[in-house]
Design an enzyme around this catalytic site. Structure first.
Site, PDB file in Angstrom:
ATOM      1  N   CYS A  81       0.861  -1.182   0.000  1.00  0.00           N
ATOM      2  CA  CYS A  81       0.000   0.000   0.000  1.00  0.00           C
ATOM      3  C   CYS A  81       0.897   1.231   0.000  1.00  0.00           C
ATOM      4  O   CYS A  81       1.596   1.498   0.983  1.00  0.00           O
ATOM      5  CB  CYS A  81      -0.921   0.010   1.220  1.00  0.00           C
ATOM      6  SG  CYS A  81      -1.945   1.484   1.342  1.00  0.00           S
ATOM      7  N   GLU A 131     -10.630  -0.527  -5.159  1.00  0.00           N
ATOM      8  CA  GLU A 131      -9.512  -1.228  -4.551  1.00  0.00           C
ATOM      9  C   GLU A 131      -9.923  -2.621  -4.105  1.00  0.00           C
ATOM     10  O   GLU A 131     -10.928  -2.798  -3.397  1.00  0.00           O
ATOM     11  CB  GLU A 131      -8.969  -0.418  -3.359  1.00  0.00           C
ATOM     12  CG  GLU A 131      -7.620  -0.883  -2.881  1.00  0.00           C
ATOM     13  CD  GLU A 131      -6.937   0.130  -1.980  1.00  0.00           C
ATOM     14  OE1 GLU A 131      -5.878  -0.212  -1.433  1.00  0.00           O
ATOM     15  OE2 GLU A 131      -7.450   1.264  -1.829  1.00  0.00           O
TER      16      GLU A 131
END
Length: 273
Positions: free
Chosen positions: A76, A203
């Site tokens: 991330c 996502e």
């Protein structure tokens, strides 16, 4: 018992941060991520990020990411910037150059400080792999996309207007398309000019989010492969939650710079009661 946490965000990609350096990752982390990430019912976040003791000699720390649905992610970009801010601002290190282990490999962070606090972070995101464009059919739509691997999987779709991108329908369907057996993050990207992109994202494991750092890197890499942008040039990627600056060099190595902010700290019950 109470569980201490810090809520942080990078371009509004928000996570609940747990200090797991001594205690290790909670055994019920998947269920905990689902419970605490629930917006309106709990802390609310795109997931949980655990800051762990390093395994690799010489590394400064290790990051594990658990999405809002409890699944574990490889990397991330927005989250790792906040890891750098977390350890520096809390006084756990005075170094402004850090190496952090992730399931996608070791990443190097350069912390930019002002007033004794980290304001922005530059991340060496590693090598990007751009696949050949492919066409898939989903929800009665034929979509041309560019697969990109940033240590985690992405599908970049260039559109005329990212503001109108059907994130919750087409994005959700593409994310679980059989072409991507492990699921995929889906970026809808419109090109403003050769140094500016507009991106919105579905996502994997979290749904619609306001930003995705690895997705921004994937978008720039796909734009270079398509001829919209050029290597060795800083490209601003405008997300729903803010802007990131991404550059891909001639060898496919990617750097990303963006903000990191602490939202608040608190405690929650470490079980469902």
């Amino acid at each position: 018992m109470k569980l201490s946490f810090t809520k942080m965000q990078g371009c509004a990609n928000d996570y609940i941060y747990l200090d797991c350096r001594a205690s290790g990752v909670p055994a019920d982390i998947a269920a905990l991520a689902q419970r605490l990430s629930a917006r309106h019912f709990s802390v609310g976040a795109d997931g949980i990020i655990c800051i762990c003791a390093p395994v690799t000699p010489g590394a400064d720390g290790r990051m594990r990411i658990f999405n809002a649905d409890g699944s574990e992610a490889e990397m991330c970009g927005n989250g790792i910037r906040c890891v750098g801010k977390y350890v520096y601002d809390k006084g756990y290190t005075d170094k402004t150059r850090l190496t952090v282990e992730t399931p996608a490999g070791i990443k190097t962070l350069l912390l930019h400080t002002a007033g004794g606090k980290v304001q922005t972070v530059t991340v060496d995101m590693g090598h990007v792999a751009v696949g050949a464009p492919q066409t898939v059919t989903v929800t009665d739509n034929t979509v041309r996309l560019t697969p990109v691997n940033m240590g985690n999987p992405h599908a970049v779709v260039f559109v005329d207007d990212a503001e109108k991108a059907p994130l919750a329908t087409l994005g959700a369907a593409l994310s679980v398309h059989p072409a991507f057996p492990d699921g995929v993050n889906v970026e809808f990207v419109s090109v403003t000019d050769s140094t500016h992109l507009r991106m919105r994202v579905w996502e994997r494991g979290s749904g619609v989010t306001l930003a995705c750092g690895t997705g921004a890197c994937a978008a720039v890499a796909a734009a270079i492969a398509t001829g919209f942008c050029t290597k060795n040039t800083a490209v601003t990627v405008m997300l729903d939650g803010g802007a990131l600056t991404v550059q891909v060099d001639g060898n496919g190595e990617v750097t990303m710079e963006g903000p990191a902010e602490t939202v608040f700290e608190g405690e929650v019950a470490d079980d469902a009661t």
